[in-house]
Enzyme design. Structure first.
Site, PDB file in Angstrom:
ATOM      1  N   SER A  46       0.882  -1.156   0.000  1.00 53.61           N
ATOM      2  CA  SER A  46       0.000   0.000   0.000  1.00 53.61           C
ATOM      3  C   SER A  46       0.927   1.214   0.000  1.00 53.61           C
ATOM      4  O   SER A  46       1.706   1.397   0.944  1.00 53.61           O
ATOM      5  CB  SER A  46      -0.866  -0.034   1.256  1.00 53.61           C
ATOM      6  OG  SER A  46      -1.971   0.826   1.135  1.00 53.61           O
ATOM      7  N   GLU A  47       0.860   2.030  -1.051  1.00 50.58           N
ATOM      8  CA  GLU A  47       1.914   3.041  -1.202  1.00 50.58           C
ATOM      9  C   GLU A  47       1.866   4.143  -0.150  1.00 50.58           C
ATOM     10  O   GLU A  47       2.807   4.912  -0.016  1.00 50.58           O
ATOM     11  CB  GLU A  47       1.929   3.633  -2.617  1.00 50.58           C
ATOM     12  CG  GLU A  47       0.743   4.514  -2.970  1.00 50.58           C
ATOM     13  CD  GLU A  47      -0.321   3.745  -3.728  1.00 50.58           C
ATOM     14  OE1 GLU A  47      -0.419   2.513  -3.537  1.00 50.58           O
ATOM     15  OE2 GLU A  47      -1.068   4.380  -4.488  1.00 50.58           O
TER      16      GLU A  47
END
Lengths: 216, 215, 216, 215
Positions: A46-47
């Site tokens: 999840s950036e």
């Protein structure tokens, strides 16, 4: 989920290798998670700052500090890891993300991608998309083959503002699986009941048909 | 050397025309009390630097809706329609920066670098107006450091020297911004005594933090 | 420690402000630590990866993972913090270190510094010295005023390979305290019993004498 | 997916002419068992990247004394006289890099950057042969990324997925090198089950680690 979408996300999930680190974009790409076999040990990034996206939290158990890149409550599995945004994009830009899956407005023969500015709508900003498609080892586009009004999205040359140049590796639609090669777009798999003529008629770019064309 | 202050004391640091970095990603890890204090103070013509412009009623979004922001340097504005509207009417300047480039520009300023070369944005509108360099046959954009007058950060725990620890996805841009502003103000959920945080556990060294406010 | 060295390190310690982050080089600079009053809350940085150098460990209590930048067993005080080498030099290069204290082979009127290559000896490498003198807010040279054979070390122009250009802010020797200004080297303090003529005779650079010259 | 291997299994990855990054600062945080394995394998013409060349009988120093190293890219060689001697006789090429530049070059490679601008070394012999850029009137050196075929790292704890935690000053270059080599091999003092490390505590994400050996 419609059957055509299910066909797409199932096929995308089969691209991953054991132990891969994968980033899934918002929308249809997110659904790919449901089709990754647990034994593949694929980790999702999840950036906004972690590795190890788990199942959505049960209502009432949401943690205010744990959301995915769309701001939706998420969980982090054991064996995951949290980090700051510079480290998150060091992973992304540095080629440590094995695959990223995104939607597209347009893709072209050169692997150019346009997916961040919708004509006539407010510009939302590119977020992490430009870094993801530039840095990930494999860029997989998961989308419906044409626009809602039936116009081709796989073009000779993109017309919208680009997200990245020569970045796309694979395109998966409800009609087939395509690979972007230096010669152009190679059709490697075709959906059951679809003909090569039909898929070509819905594609502006000239498809190269694999000698080894398989059923999707 | 007491860094712990009341919320009221910090508003004296806010001025018109300041550049202000604000931690958080879609309001997770955003110091809402500090943002509220900035809204209340009513200073104007601010340059706001953050990942996104939040929601109209939460996080950085409040500073957009209040009309205090002259320019926003962010990666995403899609969750706050007011940002797009003000951008289109010309009341707000919005500089959209790819998220990884934004993080790296902030880090770069804090690390004393003059800039860095990134492949992100090559061949897109992000390239416009930027110097490019080709290294080993690959083209890169030269991106420049980004610093601010003030950073408003959110931490999970702070000790009284300002050593900070974050939780989960609330870390995001906060540790980077701690390096890159003249004045660093932190809203901490918990303030603990010096020595309660293990030295290996600290993410942001206290030396970077000027003021701590209890959330 | 000799009286002249004690005079130097005591004076250097008086440069620090409350809450400063300070990096002390190997050798005489290290001894400055003993003269910093505890109430100043000065924190010492060790460029191998932490803030909060404490007293040397008692024999038998050394921790194999806790050494200073010279590889000597150290301790880390409560309130300290550990980090990797890129973060350590982000602190240094980014101007977050308020002062660094180093020895010198040569300093010149332009604030140029040479302290990493000793003529005729094996080159040890610059380690972190170049980053420290480039990045620290205040660069303080603590050294004996001349070489062992009495030759000046404060020169019109350095002759040895430089560590950094225009980097030095203050020079503290057993004879006086000097500030590097855009006009040249300003003598601001002089050691008890030393004359301006004596210090000038041991200095190749022309000293500017402060109107407000104090006793060191 | 079992990343935990015996020391004997790793020697198969070593080849002549490889570039090898080795963690540690004056042997603190250096994986001594992995270095010993490399010495035992006897591969030659290695390029070694690390902070320093350790001591003649410890850490990277062993690979200098053994004659296996063709080139060393380090910031300091003063604690190992053999390095200086071999450099002077021309048997060893030594590339001395300022420590902050070395750390940033390694980070840069791992972060997919094409290089960065640093003020360190301007006007010194470090500038020789390098491109310079002037930004806002200040001169910087363009420094390029530094990567390797293999990284040999030391961790305090590793879980079986390769998530790593370090202790005190033993962290140093290890987390940076984990990003910057094709094959990452870690010597861990303790190997724990997945889930024993809190996600916020992990410094090096396991995805970067290929092989774990028990120290």
């Amino acid at each position: 989920m419609s059957d055509r979408r299910e066909l797409i996300v199932k096929r995308v999930a089969a691209f991953f290798n054991e132990g891969d680190l994968v980033n899934l974009g918002i929308g249809m790409p997110t659904m790919v998670a449901n089709y990754i076999p647990p034994e593949a040990n694929v980790m999702l990034q999840s950036e906004n700052g972690f590795i190890g996206i788990g199942p959505s939290p049960e209502p009432g158990t949401e943690d205010k500090d744990t959301v995915n890149a769309g701001g939706i409550p998420a969980t982090i599995i054991p064996g995951g890891a949290c980090f700051d945004s510079a480290t998150s994009f060091a992973l992304i830009r540095g080629g440590h993300v094995d695959a990223t899956v995104l939607g597209a407005l347009e893709v072209d023969e050169a692997g150019n991608l346009a997916n961040w500015v919708v004509p006539g709508k407010l510009v939302p900003g590119m977020g992490g998309a430009m870094d993801l498609v530039t840095g990930a080892k494999k860029v997989i586009i998961a989308m419906e083959h044409t626009t809602k009004d039936g116009s081709p999205k796989i073009l000779k040359k993109c017309t919208l503002p680009l997200t990245a140049v020569n970045a796309v590796d694979y395109i998966v639609t409800e009609l087939g699986v395509m690979e972007v090669t230096s010669d152009g777009i190679l059709l490697t798999e075709i959906a059951p009941g679809v003909t090569v003529e039909e898929i070509q008629s819905k594609t502006e770019a000239k498809l190269i048909i694999s000698d080894n064309l398989k059923t999707m | 050397m007491n860094k712990v202050k009341d919320l009221e004391e910090i508003t004296g640091y806010f001025r018109d025309n300041q550049s202000i970095m604000i931690g958080g990603f879609l309001c997770v890890g955003t110091p809402e009390l500090l943002v509220d204090a900035l809204v209340k103070k009513g200073v104007r013509d601010l340059t706001i630097i953050g990942n996104d412009t939040g929601y109209p009623d939460r996080g950085i979004g409040k500073l957009i809706v209040s009309g205090q922001t002259k320019k926003a340097i962010v990666s995403h504005i899609g969750t706050n329609k007011e940002t797009g509207r003000l951008m289109n009417t010309g009341e707000l300047e919005v500089d959209l920066v790819p998220q990884g480039t934004l993080a790296e520009r902030i880090r770069s300023a804090g690390a004393g670098l003059g800039g860095f070369l990134t492949p992100t944005g090559v061949g897109t509108i992000v390239e416009e107006g930027k110097q490019t360099l080709t290294i080993d046959g690959k083209k890169y954009l030269l991106e420049l450091p980004l610093k601010a007058d003030i950073a408003l950060l959110k931490a999970w725990k702070a000790d009284k020297l300002g050593n900070l620890v974050y939780r989960r996805a609330a870390r995001n841009f906060n540790p980077l911004m701690a390096f890159s502003a003249e004045l660093v103000i932190v809203e901490a959920e918990e303030i603990v005594e010096v020595g309660e945080l293990d030295q290996d556990e600290v993410v942001t060294p206290g030396t970077l933090v000027d003021i701590i406010v209890k959330a």
